[in-house]
Write an enzyme that holds these catalytic residues in place. Sequence first.
Site, PDB file in Angstrom:
ATOM      1  N   CYS A   1       0.838  -1.197   0.000  1.00 44.07           N
ATOM      2  CA  CYS A   1       0.000   0.000   0.000  1.00 44.07           C
ATOM      3  C   CYS A   1       0.875   1.250   0.000  1.00 44.07           C
ATOM      4  O   CYS A   1       2.043   1.217   0.358  1.00 44.07           O
ATOM      5  CB  CYS A   1      -0.902   0.009   1.232  1.00 44.07           C
ATOM      6  SG  CYS A   1      -1.920  -1.479   1.406  1.00 44.07           S
TER       7      CYS A   1
ATOM      8  N   ARG B   1       1.575   1.319  -6.031  1.00 41.28           N
ATOM      9  CA  ARG B   1       1.742   0.389  -4.919  1.00 41.28           C
ATOM     10  C   ARG B   1       0.425  -0.268  -4.511  1.00 41.28           C
ATOM     11  O   ARG B   1       0.421  -1.216  -3.714  1.00 41.28           O
ATOM     12  CB  ARG B   1       2.329   1.125  -3.709  1.00 41.28           C
ATOM     13  CG  ARG B   1       3.679   1.750  -3.951  1.00 41.28           C
ATOM     14  CD  ARG B   1       4.194   2.423  -2.693  1.00 41.28           C
ATOM     15  NE  ARG B   1       4.453   1.451  -1.651  1.00 41.28           N
ATOM     16  CZ  ARG B   1       5.619   0.838  -1.446  1.00 41.28           C
ATOM     17  NH1 ARG B   1       6.632   1.104  -2.230  1.00 41.28           N
ATOM     18  NH2 ARG B   1       5.766  -0.018  -0.466  1.00 41.28           N
TER      19      ARG B   1
ATOM     20  N   TRP C   1      -3.807  -1.769  -1.374  1.00 38.81           N
ATOM     21  CA  TRP C   1      -3.846  -3.082  -2.010  1.00 38.81           C
ATOM     22  C   TRP C   1      -4.392  -4.030  -0.953  1.00 38.81           C
ATOM     23  O   TRP C   1      -3.759  -4.262   0.071  1.00 38.81           O
ATOM     24  CB  TRP C   1      -2.455  -3.519  -2.462  1.00 38.81           C
ATOM     25  CG  TRP C   1      -2.447  -4.768  -3.274  1.00 38.81           C
ATOM     26  CD1 TRP C   1      -2.646  -4.889  -4.624  1.00 38.81           C
ATOM     27  CD2 TRP C   1      -2.215  -6.104  -2.791  1.00 38.81           C
ATOM     28  NE1 TRP C   1      -2.557  -6.206  -5.004  1.00 38.81           N
ATOM     29  CE2 TRP C   1      -2.297  -6.970  -3.908  1.00 38.81           C
ATOM     30  CE3 TRP C   1      -1.958  -6.652  -1.538  1.00 38.81           C
ATOM     31  CZ2 TRP C   1      -2.117  -8.350  -3.798  1.00 38.81           C
ATOM     32  CZ3 TRP C   1      -1.794  -8.019  -1.418  1.00 38.81           C
ATOM     33  CH2 TRP C   1      -1.864  -8.859  -2.533  1.00 38.81           C
TER      34      TRP C   1
ATOM     35  N   ASN D   1       0.281  -0.221   6.151  1.00 36.02           N
ATOM     36  CA  ASN D   1       0.741  -1.139   5.100  1.00 36.02           C
ATOM     37  C   ASN D   1       1.338  -2.342   5.798  1.00 36.02           C
ATOM     38  O   ASN D   1       2.231  -2.204   6.626  1.00 36.02           O
ATOM     39  CB  ASN D   1       1.792  -0.458   4.220  1.00 36.02           C
ATOM     40  CG  ASN D   1       2.362  -1.380   3.164  1.00 36.02           C
ATOM     41  OD1 ASN D   1       1.760  -2.402   2.826  1.00 36.02           O
ATOM     42  ND2 ASN D   1       3.520  -1.020   2.632  1.00 36.02           N
ATOM     43  N   GLY D   2       0.845  -3.534   5.493  1.00 41.48           N
ATOM     44  CA  GLY D   2       1.355  -4.745   6.129  1.00 41.48           C
ATOM     45  C   GLY D   2       0.228  -5.635   6.597  1.00 41.48           C
ATOM     46  O   GLY D   2      -0.940  -5.462   6.216  1.00 41.48           O
TER      47      GLY D   2
ATOM     48  N   GLU E   1       9.541 -15.295 -18.566  1.00 38.36           N
ATOM     49  CA  GLU E   1       9.292 -13.866 -18.367  1.00 38.36           C
ATOM     50  C   GLU E   1       8.307 -13.330 -19.400  1.00 38.36           C
ATOM     51  O   GLU E   1       7.426 -12.522 -19.073  1.00 38.36           O
ATOM     52  CB  GLU E   1      10.613 -13.094 -18.415  1.00 38.36           C
ATOM     53  CG  GLU E   1      10.482 -11.588 -18.315  1.00 38.36           C
ATOM     54  CD  GLU E   1       9.875 -11.095 -17.013  1.00 38.36           C
ATOM     55  OE1 GLU E   1       9.516  -9.906 -16.957  1.00 38.36           O
ATOM     56  OE2 GLU E   1       9.750 -11.883 -16.055  1.00 38.36           O
TER      57      GLU E   1
ATOM     58  N   LYS F   1       4.716 -11.590 -18.447  1.00 39.97           N
ATOM     59  CA  LYS F   1       4.315 -10.246 -18.858  1.00 39.97           C
ATOM     60  C   LYS F   1       2.934 -10.267 -19.507  1.00 39.97           C
ATOM     61  O   LYS F   1       2.101  -9.399 -19.250  1.00 39.97           O
ATOM     62  CB  LYS F   1       5.338  -9.649 -19.834  1.00 39.97           C
ATOM     63  CG  LYS F   1       6.590  -9.166 -19.168  1.00 39.97           C
ATOM     64  CD  LYS F   1       6.313  -7.947 -18.290  1.00 39.97           C
ATOM     65  CE  LYS F   1       7.266  -7.866 -17.128  1.00 39.97           C
ATOM     66  NZ  LYS F   1       7.129  -8.882 -16.104  1.00 39.97           N
TER      67      LYS F   1
ATOM     68  N   GLU G   1       0.267 -10.853 -16.842  1.00 40.07           N
ATOM     69  CA  GLU G   1       0.116  -9.741 -15.904  1.00 40.07           C
ATOM     70  C   GLU G   1      -0.756  -8.619 -16.443  1.00 40.07           C
ATOM     71  O   GLU G   1      -1.598  -8.075 -15.717  1.00 40.07           O
ATOM     72  CB  GLU G   1       1.497  -9.160 -15.561  1.00 40.07           C
ATOM     73  CG  GLU G   1       2.308  -9.973 -14.583  1.00 40.07           C
ATOM     74  CD  GLU G   1       3.645  -9.333 -14.295  1.00 40.07           C
ATOM     75  OE1 GLU G   1       4.066  -9.332 -13.127  1.00 40.07           O
ATOM     76  OE2 GLU G   1       4.289  -8.823 -15.232  1.00 40.07           O
TER      77      GLU G   1
ATOM     78  N   HIS H   1       6.368 -33.238 -23.685  1.00 43.66           N
ATOM     79  CA  HIS H   1       6.055 -33.966 -22.453  1.00 43.66           C
ATOM     80  C   HIS H   1       4.780 -33.439 -21.809  1.00 43.66           C
ATOM     81  O   HIS H   1       4.660 -33.410 -20.579  1.00 43.66           O
ATOM     82  CB  HIS H   1       7.229 -33.882 -21.478  1.00 43.66           C
ATOM     83  CG  HIS H   1       8.460 -34.570 -21.968  1.00 43.66           C
ATOM     84  ND1 HIS H   1       8.609 -35.946 -21.959  1.00 43.66           N
ATOM     85  CD2 HIS H   1       9.590 -34.074 -22.526  1.00 43.66           C
ATOM     86  CE1 HIS H   1       9.784 -36.269 -22.466  1.00 43.66           C
ATOM     87  NE2 HIS H   1      10.408 -35.150 -22.821  1.00 43.66           N
TER      88      HIS H   1
ATOM     89  N   LYS I   1       3.088  -3.074  -7.110  1.00 47.36           N
ATOM     90  CA  LYS I   1       4.486  -3.030  -7.520  1.00 47.36           C
ATOM     91  C   LYS I   1       5.405  -3.729  -6.525  1.00 47.36           C
ATOM     92  O   LYS I   1       6.210  -4.569  -6.906  1.00 47.36           O
ATOM     93  CB  LYS I   1       4.920  -1.575  -7.701  1.00 47.36           C
ATOM     94  CG  LYS I   1       6.321  -1.410  -8.268  1.00 47.36           C
ATOM     95  CD  LYS I   1       6.397  -1.919  -9.683  1.00 47.36           C
ATOM     96  CE  LYS I   1       7.765  -1.740 -10.288  1.00 47.36           C
ATOM     97  NZ  LYS I   1       7.853  -2.383 -11.611  1.00 47.36           N
TER      98      LYS I   1
END
Length: 609
Positions: A2, A27, A73, A99-100, A482, A486, A489, A505, A604
């Site tokens: 946050c 954030r 968040w 935040n936490g 990666e 992307k 996301e 496989h 983030k």
Amino acid sequence: MCGIIGYIGPQQAYPILLNGLKRLEYRGYDSAGVAVIDGALKVEKKAGKVVDLELKIQSATPIGNIGIGHTRWATHGAPNDVNAHPHTDEKGEIALIHNGIIENYATIKKTLESEGYTFRTETDTEVLVQLIRALYDKLGDLEDAFRLALKQVVGTYGVAMISTLDPGRIFVARNGSPLALGIGDGEFIVASDASAIVQYTRQVVYLTDGMMAVLERDKYTTKTIDNVVVNGQVEEISFDTEELEKGGYEHFMIKEIFEQPDTIRNAMRGRLQLDESTVRLGGLSSVADQLRDARRIIIVACGTSWHSALVGEYMFEQLANIPTEVEYASEFRYRDPIIFKDDVVIAISQSGETADTLAALREAKRRGATTIGIVNVVGSTIARETDAGVYAHAGPEIGVASTKAFTSQLTVLALMTVKLARMRRMGAAEGAQVINALIDLPEKVAATLASAEQVKKIAHEFAEARNFLYLGRGYNFPVALEGALKLKEISYIHAEGYPAAEMKHGPIALIDRNMPVLFIAPEGDIYEKVISNIQEVRARSGRVIAIATEGDTQMESLAEHVIYVPRALPFLSPILNVLPLQLLAYYIAVERGCNVDQPRNLAKSVTVE
């Protein structure tokens, strides 16, 4: 995760709080709120983006010279108006943002309810503010109540509090969630990170775990939550406000993609020594012997940083001949890892605050390993707690989906590899070849990004695909991971990355004419193997998109679309090959109308478990 902002000084607080929330929105963007004191405590909050809060209160702007703000968040409680921060005690005299995660909130809440305190929300944060209220009712001193409440809670927090019970002070503290204190001219600003501070001052104090601060209009004090006064070190913010703007681009993400020639150059600046065919990394000088003599390197990271770590594993083992393991930080900390005294543990994190990576680092330190950090944010917790480290120098990264930080991490890992290889086995001639390749790298990155219009056309064609498969081998298997990440996301298309040979496989069962398959197929020792994998996809009507080396005429007859990148040494090729994948994800997300910079459910910096 946050965003926290607080202000005390001669100016109106609300405009500064609102501007800070906009800077910090990457954030978390489930909800936002502010609290300001002007005689009474005025609290406004709203589910949604910061702009929704701004629209809600535009006709009734809070007045006052002291206030706090928060962009959330969600962890405990749904993202709605009620659960948005700030939270207040039941009398409406204390406002707190957090935040936490407070792990023992349920136990505390049960005790407080038995004492007659009532709750309006589902959040752990309201439990904390009500605990502070209960202690104030017993002690009659707000600072002591704040400090003693924090001694009772278990978990992580970055908190800021104001109250009409003590209207001239802001109380802040951290344990696991970052907070920076900006020291201005007769004013103070506290924030989750320096991006919300730099517009007003470059002088900051980064709070450490177990540390609190009390801000008044003309002074501040820092102490531990055990009430021991400590002097926080004043540091200078190293970036400018211009780096926090879009600079004419539609989104931060595309701006940051196109910044990569410069950010890679910055990661190497002053570190290449062509005359000695090596690399100078001053941040590692204190652990040079441990690195040279390491039995094993263990790299811990999460998300995109974990993918860069996988590339680093190939680099360290193939060029420096050091056994290397890569661990998910979230798993490493809980599985009783075997660590030897002559192991070196490298923690990679863009923010330097990633909760799981930080916890893994601390576990490695506890077991006696030498620890090194690769981080982007100066003054971050991982940067402070490791034995040594290297900054990535990518500058502020605002887009939630990491791009330039990833390639800067790869560049730092490449520099470390050259340094280690020259210390252990690499001759001067080979070292000179590698240094020259690094010097040429930014221009090759710029040349690769020149394919953006071609990638945009490919994105238009595949924007409605429901699934993607990304395949690569060797150094470029992590690039496949990666690229898939992307796309997931920011476009919300299901995508998977695999080693190309593993396709048969299991994943080959998914391939039909509706399945785009993206191959990372640079020239090299395993090129023919990848060609065989492409033929297997074509035989099943899969649609092939290929990333290939300039001059590779064979690929034109095999792939529906070919994106060419310049030739590079194998260990540097991931830096080039990932660029078209970043562009593809971006342009597909734009085609689909997605919020590129703030994808749903993401934030983030992951500062909670």
